[in-house]
Design a protein around this motif. Structure first.
Motif, short mmCIF file in Angstrom:
data_model
loop_
_atom_site.label_atom_id
_atom_site.label_comp_id
_atom_site.label_asym_id
_atom_site.label_seq_id
_atom_site.Cartn_x
_atom_site.Cartn_y
_atom_site.Cartn_z
N LEU A 97 79.49 7.61 77.10
CA LEU A 97 78.27 8.40 76.84
C LEU A 97 78.42 9.63 77.65
O LEU A 97 78.79 10.09 78.69
CB LEU A 97 77.10 7.80 77.41
N PHE A 98 77.98 10.79 76.60
CA PHE A 98 77.84 12.36 77.18
C PHE A 98 76.37 12.77 76.77
O PHE A 98 75.99 12.50 75.75
CB PHE A 98 79.01 13.02 76.51
N THR A 99 75.73 13.35 77.65
CA THR A 99 74.79 14.12 77.84
C THR A 99 74.62 15.44 78.28
O THR A 99 75.74 15.78 78.99
CB THR A 99 73.58 13.26 78.57
N ARG A 100 73.68 16.23 78.36
CA ARG A 100 73.56 17.44 78.87
C ARG A 100 73.77 17.46 80.48
O ARG A 100 74.07 18.39 81.12
CB ARG A 100 72.15 18.20 78.55
N ARG A 101 73.49 16.17 80.95
CA ARG A 101 73.70 16.11 82.32
C ARG A 101 75.05 15.77 82.60
O ARG A 101 75.54 16.05 83.87
CB ARG A 101 72.85 14.87 83.02
N ASN A 102 75.86 15.39 81.81
CA ASN A 102 77.30 14.94 81.92
C ASN A 102 77.91 15.43 80.63
O ASN A 102 78.51 14.72 80.03
CB ASN A 102 77.57 13.59 82.48
N PRO A 103 78.05 16.54 80.27
CA PRO A 103 78.65 17.08 78.93
C PRO A 103 80.14 16.96 78.91
O PRO A 103 80.58 16.75 77.69
CB PRO A 103 78.21 18.71 78.92
N SER A 136 82.25 14.89 81.34
CA SER A 136 82.90 13.51 81.94
C SER A 136 81.91 12.41 81.46
O SER A 136 80.58 12.38 81.85
CB SER A 136 82.82 13.87 83.42
N TYR A 137 82.51 11.40 80.83
CA TYR A 137 81.75 10.36 80.37
C TYR A 137 81.23 9.42 81.35
O TYR A 137 81.95 9.29 82.32
CB TYR A 137 82.68 9.43 79.08
N GLN A 138 80.33 8.54 80.83
CA GLN A 138 79.89 7.53 81.50
C GLN A 138 80.26 6.36 80.65
O GLN A 138 79.48 6.15 79.53
CB GLN A 138 78.30 7.75 81.94
N ARG A 139 80.65 5.53 81.22
CA ARG A 139 81.01 4.02 80.38
C ARG A 139 80.12 3.28 80.30
O ARG A 139 79.66 2.61 81.26
CB ARG A 139 82.43 3.42 80.93
N LEU A 140 79.55 2.93 79.03
CA LEU A 140 78.54 1.75 78.81
C LEU A 140 79.26 0.58 78.37
O LEU A 140 80.14 0.65 77.46
CB LEU A 140 77.55 2.37 77.87
N ARG A 142 71.32 1.21 82.38
CA ARG A 142 70.16 1.75 83.44
C ARG A 142 70.88 2.69 84.32
O ARG A 142 69.98 3.72 84.57
CB ARG A 142 69.61 0.37 84.29
N SER A 143 71.81 2.40 84.78
CA SER A 143 72.62 3.35 85.84
C SER A 143 72.90 4.96 85.40
O SER A 143 73.63 5.72 86.02
CB SER A 143 73.51 2.82 86.59
N SER A 144 73.24 4.95 83.87
CA SER A 144 73.62 6.13 83.24
C SER A 144 72.62 7.06 83.02
O SER A 144 71.46 6.85 83.12
CB SER A 144 74.25 5.56 82.03
N HIS A 145 72.77 8.26 82.31
CA HIS A 145 72.00 9.08 81.90
C HIS A 145 71.27 8.96 80.61
O HIS A 145 70.86 9.62 79.85
CB HIS A 145 72.63 10.50 81.89
#
Length: 330
Positions: free
Chosen positions: A68-74, A76-80, A89-92
């Motif tokens: 996952l990439f968002t404007r809050r983490n453009p 560095s990814y968060q793995r879902l 739930r703990s991701s952006h």
């Protein structure tokens, strides 16, 4: 924007000594491909598939990775993770924003060029949940095995999106799936698993070898709206080259592209054209054609319709020719 290479096939096909065996009446059985580092590899479309790997892929949809990439983490990814609600739930991830999922093709992974380029184009435009699917576990297998496993990768993606929907309430009609080459059939199978409820699928030069007569290929019913952009669909082309969606675009005739001198460049133009339309929704306009003869002759006279763009409620039908320039933004 310079042409960017993804991992797929080489420009020149290699025929072994002896008679030429055509697969689906169109593709040579043996050919060469070039990877992102310029290495040449041999492909045999009739190579036996790795059933052990396919069975393992079927058993474990967690072989698919979701970044996952968002404007809050453009950057560095968060793995879902499927069946791990806490990872969501703990991701952006924000179900109030549109969600796009990008699927790479054969021999590729999350770092392949089209993924960060499409990701960055969306995040510059608006708040978006950009999920990059990494299915390298199968994508690195020989082509016949990878192609055979595409429906399982797609079903795994569908299961993940269903889990995401149950966990966050994200509506299916705010999800857009984008797939390149083999990934163009992956997203079709994902949408099919969800009963065609996804808002939109964009298939970027969906793969041709082993797909001409394959009933698991992309279909118009795989989402509320399905479009395909065909850029290398000629004889022995890397793309399928025939209408498979609600709307099928054939830029410059759909076989070879201005400014390209190899099939891999033609093939990659599909996602490059799409990226050019993200900030410019009516930048590349197609003209509706009555049939493929009009596409080939460039004498289409129907109404216009935009290639690409980010609209979730896009609707249309038919085949369209789009004439472009040689370099970005085309």
């Amino acid at each position: 924007m310079k042409p960017l290479l993804c991992l797929l096939f080489v420009a020149v096909y290699s025929v072994v000594a002896g008679p030429i065996d055509l697969i689906d009446g169109k593709y040579p059985r043996f050919f060469d491909y070039e990877d992102e580092e310029g290495n040449i590899h041999k492909v045999d479309l009739l190579e036996p598939v790795d059933m052990e790997l396919l069975e393992e892929i079927q058993r474990n949809p967690a072989n698919n990775e979701y970044h996952l990439f968002t404007r809050r983490n453009p950057n560095s990814y968060q793995r879902l993770r499927i069946n791990d609600a806490n990872s969501i739930r703990s991701s952006h991830f924000d179900p109030r924003h549109p969600t796009i999922v990008i699927s790479h093709g054969w021999l590729s992974n999350m770092k392949t060029n089209l993924n960060p380029v499409i990701r960055d184009a969306y995040l510059r435009l608006k708040e978006t949940n950009v999920i990059v699917l990494d299915w390298r576990r199968l994508a690195l297998a020989p082509y016949p095995t990878a192609a055979r496993g595409v429906p399982d990768i797609g079903r795994g993606l569908g299961q993940f999106l269903n889990f995401l929907h149950r966990t966050t309430g994200v509506p299916f009609n705010t999800i857009h799936l984008i797939g390149f080459s083999l990934g163009g059939h992956v997203v079709g199978n994902a949408g099919r698993y969800l009963g065609g409820r996804i808002a939109r699928i964009t298939s970027l030069d969906p793969a041709g070898p082993l797909w001409s007569n394959n009933d698991q290929r992309l279909r118009p019913s795989d989402a509320i709206y399905v479009e395909a952009i065909h850029t290398n669909g000629g004889v022995a082309g890397l793309g399928i080259g025939t209408p498979v969606a609600n709307v099928d675009f054939f830029p410059n005739g759909g076989k070879s592209q201005p400014g390209c001198y190899t099939p891999i460049c033609d093939h990659n133009r599909a996602w490059e054209f799409f990226v050019a339309t993200v900030p410019r929704p009516n930048h590349l306009m197609g003209r509706r054609c009555a049939n493929m003869q009009e596409v080939n002759r460039d004498n289409c006279n129907g109404p216009t319709f935009p290639l690409g763009n980010t609209y979730l409620n896009k609707r249309g039908s038919g085949i369209f020719r789009v004439n472009t320039g040689r370099r970005y933004p085309f």
